[in-house]
Scaffold this motif. Structure first.
Motif, mmCIF file in Angstrom:
data_model
loop_
_atom_site.group_PDB
_atom_site.id
_atom_site.type_symbol
_atom_site.label_atom_id
_atom_site.label_comp_id
_atom_site.label_asym_id
_atom_site.label_seq_id
_atom_site.Cartn_x
_atom_site.Cartn_y
_atom_site.Cartn_z
ATOM 1 N N LEU A 137 1.966 -18.821 -5.555
ATOM 2 C CA LEU A 137 0.997 -17.928 -4.929
ATOM 3 C C LEU A 137 0.611 -18.425 -3.544
ATOM 4 C CD1 LEU A 137 -1.394 -17.299 -7.951
ATOM 5 C CD2 LEU A 137 0.589 -15.947 -7.242
ATOM 6 N N ARG A 138 0.450 -17.476 -2.636
ATOM 7 C CA ARG A 138 -0.140 -17.780 -1.319
ATOM 8 C C ARG A 138 -1.375 -16.898 -1.176
ATOM 9 N NH1 ARG A 138 3.686 -17.116 3.622
ATOM 10 N NH2 ARG A 138 4.579 -18.983 2.639
ATOM 11 N N PHE A 139 -2.546 -17.528 -1.176
ATOM 12 C CA PHE A 139 -3.794 -16.784 -1.034
ATOM 13 C C PHE A 139 -4.115 -16.633 0.450
ATOM 14 C CE2 PHE A 139 -4.168 -18.614 -5.284
ATOM 15 C CZ PHE A 139 -4.523 -17.498 -6.017
ATOM 16 N N ILE A 140 -4.351 -15.404 0.870
ATOM 17 C CA ILE A 140 -4.717 -15.122 2.252
ATOM 18 C C ILE A 140 -6.156 -14.622 2.231
ATOM 19 C CG2 ILE A 140 -4.141 -13.832 4.343
ATOM 20 C CD1 ILE A 140 -1.332 -13.422 3.137
ATOM 21 N N SER A 141 -7.076 -15.507 2.587
ATOM 22 C CA SER A 141 -8.484 -15.140 2.588
ATOM 23 C C SER A 141 -8.812 -14.494 3.927
ATOM 24 C CB SER A 141 -9.358 -16.380 2.367
ATOM 25 O OG SER A 141 -10.720 -16.030 2.343
ATOM 26 N N ALA A 142 -9.048 -13.196 3.905
ATOM 27 C CA ALA A 142 -9.287 -12.458 5.147
ATOM 28 C C ALA A 142 -10.209 -11.283 4.867
ATOM 29 C CB ALA A 142 -7.969 -11.948 5.735
ATOM 30 N N GLU A 143 -11.192 -11.108 5.735
ATOM 31 C CA GLU A 143 -12.078 -9.955 5.588
ATOM 32 C C GLU A 143 -11.397 -8.687 6.097
ATOM 33 O OE1 GLU A 143 -14.505 -10.740 3.843
ATOM 34 O OE2 GLU A 143 -14.466 -12.894 4.173
ATOM 35 N N ALA A 144 -10.440 -8.834 7.027
ATOM 36 C CA ALA A 144 -9.697 -7.672 7.518
ATOM 37 C C ALA A 144 -8.689 -7.226 6.469
ATOM 38 C CB ALA A 144 -8.982 -8.031 8.820
ATOM 39 N N VAL A 145 -8.309 -5.953 6.508
ATOM 40 C CA VAL A 145 -7.344 -5.386 5.567
ATOM 41 C C VAL A 145 -5.932 -5.643 6.087
ATOM 42 C CG1 VAL A 145 -6.512 -3.279 4.494
ATOM 43 C CG2 VAL A 145 -8.963 -3.635 4.781
ATOM 44 N N LEU A 146 -5.129 -6.356 5.321
ATOM 45 C CA LEU A 146 -3.761 -6.626 5.721
ATOM 46 C C LEU A 146 -2.875 -5.432 5.406
ATOM 47 C CD1 LEU A 146 -4.996 -9.495 5.826
ATOM 48 C CD2 LEU A 146 -2.792 -10.366 5.047
ATOM 49 N N ASP A 147 -1.761 -5.332 6.137
ATOM 50 C CA ASP A 147 -0.866 -4.180 6.028
ATOM 51 C C ASP A 147 0.156 -4.424 4.919
ATOM 52 O OD1 ASP A 147 0.895 -2.081 6.356
ATOM 53 O OD2 ASP A 147 0.788 -2.113 8.537
ATOM 54 N N ILE A 148 -0.093 -3.815 3.761
ATOM 55 C CA ILE A 148 0.830 -3.980 2.637
ATOM 56 C C ILE A 148 2.145 -3.259 2.916
ATOM 57 C CG2 ILE A 148 1.184 -3.427 0.199
ATOM 58 C CD1 ILE A 148 -1.794 -3.867 -0.237
ATOM 59 N N ALA A 149 2.090 -2.108 3.576
ATOM 60 C CA ALA A 149 3.312 -1.353 3.858
ATOM 61 C C ALA A 149 4.297 -2.163 4.677
ATOM 62 C CB ALA A 149 2.963 -0.053 4.580
ATOM 63 N N HIS A 150 3.777 -3.028 5.562
ATOM 64 C CA HIS A 150 4.641 -3.872 6.382
ATOM 65 C C HIS A 150 4.752 -5.280 5.829
ATOM 66 C CE1 HIS A 150 3.887 -0.574 9.239
ATOM 67 N NE2 HIS A 150 5.059 -0.906 9.742
ATOM 68 N N ARG A 151 4.396 -5.458 4.541
ATOM 69 C CA ARG A 151 4.608 -6.699 3.794
ATOM 70 C C ARG A 151 3.839 -7.885 4.357
ATOM 71 N NH1 ARG A 151 7.370 -2.321 2.284
ATOM 72 N NH2 ARG A 151 8.705 -2.650 0.462
ATOM 73 N N GLU A 152 2.671 -7.629 4.984
ATOM 74 C CA GLU A 152 1.824 -8.758 5.340
ATOM 75 C C GLU A 152 1.300 -9.449 4.086
ATOM 76 O OE1 GLU A 152 0.025 -7.512 9.703
ATOM 77 O OE2 GLU A 152 -1.231 -7.260 7.927
ATOM 78 N N THR A 153 1.210 -8.702 3.014
ATOM 79 C CA THR A 153 0.835 -9.258 1.720
ATOM 80 C C THR A 153 1.457 -8.380 0.645
ATOM 81 O OG1 THR A 153 -1.030 -9.978 0.343
ATOM 82 C CG2 THR A 153 -1.303 -7.926 1.543
ATOM 83 N N ALA A 154 1.643 -8.951 -0.550
ATOM 84 C CA ALA A 154 2.212 -8.177 -1.646
ATOM 85 C C ALA A 154 1.126 -7.482 -2.455
ATOM 86 C CB ALA A 154 3.049 -9.078 -2.554
ATOM 87 N N ILE A 155 -0.021 -8.161 -2.615
ATOM 88 C CA ILE A 155 -1.134 -7.636 -3.397
ATOM 89 C C ILE A 155 -2.401 -7.776 -2.573
ATOM 90 C CG2 ILE A 155 -2.501 -7.895 -5.504
ATOM 91 C CD1 ILE A 155 -0.020 -9.167 -6.802
ATOM 92 N N GLY A 156 -3.191 -6.724 -2.517
ATOM 93 C CA GLY A 156 -4.466 -6.779 -1.809
ATOM 94 C C GLY A 156 -5.599 -6.387 -2.737
ATOM 95 N N LEU A 157 -6.688 -7.150 -2.705
ATOM 96 C CA LEU A 157 -7.903 -6.797 -3.443
ATOM 97 C C LEU A 157 -8.842 -6.146 -2.456
ATOM 98 C CD1 LEU A 157 -7.810 -7.509 -6.432
ATOM 99 C CD2 LEU A 157 -6.539 -9.201 -5.115
ATOM 100 N N ARG A 158 -9.159 -4.855 -2.679
ATOM 101 C CA ARG A 158 -9.894 -4.075 -1.684
ATOM 102 C C ARG A 158 -11.073 -3.356 -2.325
ATOM 103 N NH1 ARG A 158 -4.744 -1.585 1.753
ATOM 104 N NH2 ARG A 158 -4.025 -3.607 2.534
#
Length: 276
Positions: free
Chosen positions: A123-144
């Motif tokens: 796992l790679r946890f990306i702690s960010a308040e901004a919304v990452l772009d899942i469509a462009h694979r910035e992350t695989a799973i987003g908790l929103r």
């Protein structure tokens, strides 16, 4: 280098000739005739404007320019090999998970439950308040904090989120403000006057200060209630309540490693009141 005239195929043939030291041996490796190789190497030299070989009866010897090109191409070749190699036996596949500060803290506490026993995902946890772009694979799973609306994304509702003030016993009833662009931080900025304990730029620091007894922190109830050193010192704030959604790409959610991570995240987060 003239990119319109030089193709990777010619550079690959150069590597064969440079490594074998001659046309005949390189022709067996490259599966073409020595005459064809000779023509291609001459065309490559003309395209690059460099003399790459010294040609003599013993074979093809690299010039200084040829040795430099060989070193450059071997570095490129190694990079391509690293980028395209298959996972090693036993290597765990990587899954990137993005979430806000508070949800990330909860996930880190449940790390063993998410990676599996024995671990079968990295796992790679990306702690960010901004919304990452899942469509462009910035992350695989987003908790929103809302249902996904973009085409190509899939979502699953996990829980409802509530926020309340928390403080350590005996701590001053002064707010710890957070200078950040999050709903809870903006609510504090709009509703709390100058009577504050201090201000921090990172949300996590407000939790640290609350645990140290320096004031009140505005926290999601799932996090604040789990802190042994804190207790609620006020009601939940209705305007900060929101849903929590697990969001993935419609295609990537069927990958085995992503599927496993999704199922485990749902078990960790769905039974409780979560936050993002």
């Amino acid at each position: 280098m003239n990119e319109k005239q030089v193709a990777w195929g010619d550079l690959s043939l150069f590597l064969a000739v440079a490594r074998e030291g001659g046309l005949s041996a390189a022709a067996r490796t490259a599966r073409c005739s020595p005459a064809t190789l000779g023509r291609r190497m001459l065309a490559l030299e003309r395209a690059l404007g460099r003399e790459l070989f010294v040609r003599h009866d013993r074979g093809y010897e690299l010039t200084a320019e040829g040795r430099r090109l060989l070193a450059d191409l071997e570095a490129v070749e190694a990079g391509i090999g690293r980028a395209t190699r298959a996972p090693r036996r036993g290597e765990r596949p990587l899954v990137k998970i993005s979430a806000g500060t508070w949800t990330t803290l909860r996930l880190l506490d449940a790390l063993d439950d998410i990676v599996g026993t024995p671990p079968d995902v990295r796992l790679r946890f990306i702690s960010a308040e901004a919304v990452l772009d899942i469509a462009h694979r910035e992350t695989a799973i987003g908790l929103r904090n809302r249902r996904p609306t973009s085409e190509g994304l899939a979502g699953r509702k996990l829980a409802d989120v509530e926020f309340a003030p928390f403080a350590a016993p005996g701590a001053p009833r002064l707010w710890i403000k957070v200078a950040a662009d999050t709903p809870s931080a903006l609510w504090l900025d709009a509703h709390v006057g100058e009577e504050v304990s201090c201000e921090v730029s990172a949300p996590r620091n407000s939790l640290d200060l609350a645990l140290a007894g320096k004031g009140m922190a505005l926290l999601p109830t799932f996090l604040g209630d789990a802190q042994k050193g804190l207790r609620r010192v006020g009601d939940t704030i209705p305007e900060l309540a929101h849903e929590q959604w697990l969001v993935t790409h419609r295609d990537d959610r069927h990958l085995p490693e992503v599927r496993r991570a999704i199922d485990r995240l749902c078990r960790v987060l769905a039974p409780t009141r979560g936050g993002s």
